[in-house]
Design an enzyme around this catalytic site. Sequence first.
Site, PDB file in Angstrom:
ATOM      1  N   HIS A  58      -5.127 -22.726  33.065  1.00  0.00           N
ATOM      2  CA  HIS A  58      -5.051 -24.007  32.370  1.00  0.00           C
ATOM      3  C   HIS A  58      -6.463 -24.506  32.111  1.00  0.00           C
ATOM      4  CE1 HIS A  58      -3.734 -28.038  31.313  1.00  0.00           C
ATOM      5  NE2 HIS A  58      -4.680 -28.496  32.113  1.00  0.00           N
ATOM      6  N   ARG A  62       0.836  -1.194   0.000  1.00  0.00           N
ATOM      7  CA  ARG A  62       0.000   0.000   0.000  1.00  0.00           C
ATOM      8  C   ARG A  62       0.874   1.247   0.000  1.00  0.00           C
ATOM      9  NH1 ARG A  62      -5.212  -0.771   0.793  1.00  0.00           N
ATOM     10  NH2 ARG A  62      -5.535   1.230   1.813  1.00  0.00           N
TER      11      ARG A  62
HETATM   12  P1  FAD Z   1      -7.170   4.946   6.482  1.00  0.00           P
HETATM   13  O1  FAD Z   1      -7.901   3.923   7.236  1.00  0.00           O
HETATM   14  O2  FAD Z   1      -6.705   4.606   5.117  1.00  0.00           O
HETATM   15  O3  FAD Z   1      -8.151   6.203   6.427  1.00  0.00           O
HETATM   16  C1  FAD Z   1      -7.833   7.362   5.745  1.00  0.00           C
HETATM   17  C2  FAD Z   1      -9.117   8.046   5.334  1.00  0.00           C
HETATM   18  O4  FAD Z   1      -8.778   9.312   4.799  1.00  0.00           O
HETATM   19  C3  FAD Z   1      -9.870   7.317   4.241  1.00  0.00           C
HETATM   20  O5  FAD Z   1     -11.185   7.065   4.649  1.00  0.00           O
HETATM   21  C4  FAD Z   1      -9.824   8.265   3.039  1.00  0.00           C
HETATM   22  O6  FAD Z   1     -11.037   8.249   2.310  1.00  0.00           O
HETATM   23  C5  FAD Z   1      -9.638   9.603   3.725  1.00  0.00           C
HETATM   24  N1  FAD Z   1      -8.969  10.592   2.875  1.00  0.00           N
HETATM   25  C6  FAD Z   1      -7.827  10.431   2.147  1.00  0.00           C
HETATM   26  N2  FAD Z   1      -7.484  11.586   1.541  1.00  0.00           N
HETATM   27  C7  FAD Z   1      -8.426  12.476   1.900  1.00  0.00           C
HETATM   28  C8  FAD Z   1      -8.622  13.852   1.614  1.00  0.00           C
HETATM   29  N3  FAD Z   1      -7.765  14.531   0.855  1.00  0.00           N
HETATM   30  N4  FAD Z   1      -9.715  14.472   2.137  1.00  0.00           N
HETATM   31  C9  FAD Z   1     -10.588  13.803   2.931  1.00  0.00           C
HETATM   32  N5  FAD Z   1     -10.444  12.506   3.242  1.00  0.00           N
HETATM   33  C10 FAD Z   1      -9.375  11.861   2.743  1.00  0.00           C
HETATM   34  N6  FAD Z   1      -4.692  -3.369   9.803  1.00  0.00           N
HETATM   35  C11 FAD Z   1      -4.758  -3.988  11.000  1.00  0.00           C
HETATM   36  O7  FAD Z   1      -4.233  -3.470  11.990  1.00  0.00           O
HETATM   37  N7  FAD Z   1      -5.407  -5.196  11.145  1.00  0.00           N
HETATM   38  C12 FAD Z   1      -5.986  -5.823  10.106  1.00  0.00           C
HETATM   39  O8  FAD Z   1      -6.554  -6.890  10.270  1.00  0.00           O
HETATM   40  C13 FAD Z   1      -5.928  -5.197   8.838  1.00  0.00           C
HETATM   41  N8  FAD Z   1      -6.501  -5.778   7.757  1.00  0.00           N
HETATM   42  C14 FAD Z   1      -6.486  -5.133   6.564  1.00  0.00           C
HETATM   43  C15 FAD Z   1      -7.085  -5.749   5.475  1.00  0.00           C
HETATM   44  C16 FAD Z   1      -7.100  -5.124   4.243  1.00  0.00           C
HETATM   45  C17 FAD Z   1      -7.776  -5.800   3.077  1.00  0.00           C
HETATM   46  C18 FAD Z   1      -6.513  -3.825   4.099  1.00  0.00           C
HETATM   47  C19 FAD Z   1      -6.544  -3.116   2.789  1.00  0.00           C
HETATM   48  C20 FAD Z   1      -5.896  -3.213   5.178  1.00  0.00           C
HETATM   49  C21 FAD Z   1      -5.864  -3.865   6.409  1.00  0.00           C
HETATM   50  N9  FAD Z   1      -5.239  -3.289   7.520  1.00  0.00           N
HETATM   51  C22 FAD Z   1      -5.265  -3.945   8.725  1.00  0.00           C
HETATM   52  C23 FAD Z   1      -4.548  -1.976   7.441  1.00  0.00           C
HETATM   53  C24 FAD Z   1      -5.434  -0.868   8.023  1.00  0.00           C
HETATM   54  O9  FAD Z   1      -6.645  -0.827   7.325  1.00  0.00           O
HETATM   55  C25 FAD Z   1      -4.699   0.467   7.922  1.00  0.00           C
HETATM   56  O10 FAD Z   1      -3.441   0.370   8.537  1.00  0.00           O
HETATM   57  C26 FAD Z   1      -5.501   1.559   8.613  1.00  0.00           C
HETATM   58  O11 FAD Z   1      -6.776   1.694   8.063  1.00  0.00           O
HETATM   59  C27 FAD Z   1      -4.746   2.897   8.526  1.00  0.00           C
HETATM   60  O12 FAD Z   1      -5.490   3.879   9.160  1.00  0.00           O
HETATM   61  P2  FAD Z   1      -5.385   5.414   8.755  1.00  0.00           P
HETATM   62  O13 FAD Z   1      -6.321   6.135   9.671  1.00  0.00           O
HETATM   63  O14 FAD Z   1      -3.985   5.830   8.713  1.00  0.00           O
HETATM   64  O15 FAD Z   1      -5.909   5.500   7.250  1.00  0.00           O
END
Ligand code: FAD
Length: 463
Positions: free
Chosen positions: A442, A271
């Site tokens: 246990h 990613r």
């Molecule tokens: P994100 O969750 O990516 O959220 C960022 C948000 O910002 C998004 O909703 C996006 O729409 C919004 N955004 C972006 N740019 C803008 C903008 N310019 N203006 C307004 N909004 C914006 N992690 C785990 O710990 N456990 C798991 O089991 C796990 N499973 C996963 C399975 C999959 C299939 C995937 C793809 C990821 C998984 N992850 C898991 C990783 C996890 O989802 C991410 O690490 C986490 O979501 C990161 O959080 P974040 O808040 O940094 O960003």
Amino acid sequence: MASYDYDVLVIGAGPGGYVAAIRAAQLGLKTACAESRETLGGTCLNVGCIPSKAMLHASEYFDAAANGAMAKMGVKVTPELDLDTMHGQRRDAVRQLTGGIEFLFKKNKVTWLKGRASFTDAHTVSVGGQPVTAKNIVIATGSSVTPLPGVDIDQKIVVDSTGALELPRVPEHMVVIGGGVIGLELGSVWRRLGAKVTCIEYLDQILPGFDGDVRKESNRIFKKQGIEFRLGTKVTGVTVQGDKASVAVAPAKGGEGETIQANVVLVSIGRKPNTDALGLDRIGLATNARGQIEIDHDFRTAVDGVWAIGDVVPGLMLAHKAEDEGIAVAENIAGQHGIVNHAVIPSVVYTWPEIAGVGLTEEAAKEKGEVKVGKFPMAANSRAKTNHEPDGFVKIIADAKTDRVLGVWAIASVAGTMIAQAAQAMEFGATSEDIAYTCHAHPTHSEAIKEAAMAVRGKPIHV
Ligand code: FAD
């Protein structure tokens, strides 16, 4: 003194952003959170952690019925797959949890600004065309799928993780490009539901970043379950014709290539941070070579008043890391001392069995100094044995001189739950002796952690 619309404006409502917004509001700061998606919760709740776990959980039941595991315990059933219902319960989980964040925003008086945000200057952001000002702005825009050059994702035949969660039928043959966490989890879902799965990994082993023993043993377990692996192999192209794909592969180190036919190709090679649409140039903020926003220990960027957390900054791309950073950044903005111990962030692969680790791998620990290692097989753990779960082990790596625990790794049906104990012990600076002399209930899988700790000193009881 300048007056702003908000004390804090968070961009992105993923686990980093929504948690930062809630904690900032709890600390008495006037807070807004801008999100371009229709729902709150980010990648994690909408297309990541939660929906993937919903499919893993449901497919685990199907597999247990189909592969004879239930029959072995005297429960004879012939399962019939109702994929629409399985998808329905996944969507339901997502709906309920994303709705839950909306409720938490209202409860904590966080204003949800709907639309894409981009900087005008260091204290002004345009959200869906409307200017909004804030004294502090937290970038929590997360990450999105890394594309494979020359490979077009159509979300039908060639899918990313989002498309792989939504497949309308079980593919006959699924090729997974990338043997990391996401590829193995989603590959496992469709393998359990009946697909032949081939996983292609560029490196010589799956699960980069995990302990060497764990990588080798998980590879053995997944192979036994029927996933085929092509390690040390690179994908040179994917072409789609009708409802089939041809995946051109070649040895990573050079040599003759070949073509693999597939019904679905999942591209899961990693990613990348979301910074493109943010207008960072307008505030003079550059990204590093990996496209991430660099921060200091307090999550401050190089621009005064602008902070960053989660997948968009360096470090593990995990939801719980983003959440902890969300709390810490809000506390720092409020003048408190928010800290995240990045040396103790657990990683979990939610396959069967689960694979988990926290702290250093044995390889990394040995580079830093002399270590002692204790290992205990799950086959010798009474609960795992009773439950017919013989695969896996717990491994503890401790400093040879101080006995301080440097890393804990586990492959066990409930390793993801077990690893919390290890993280907590490490956070408190535990030695392997501390763990060995802690009473564990246990019969539990967690007793394997105690035994591995005893093994560090060469004296486990049950092997
Ligand atoms: P994100 O969750 O990516 O959220 C960022 C948000 O910002 C998004 O909703 C996006 O729409 C919004 N955004 C972006 N740019 C803008 C903008 N310019 N203006 C307004 N909004 C914006 N992690 C785990 O710990 N456990 C798991 O089991 C796990 N499973 C996963 C399975 C999959 C299939 C995937 C793809 C990821 C998984 N992850 C898991 C990783 C996890 O989802 C991410 O690490 C986490 O979501 C990161 O959080 P974040 O808040 O940094 O960003």
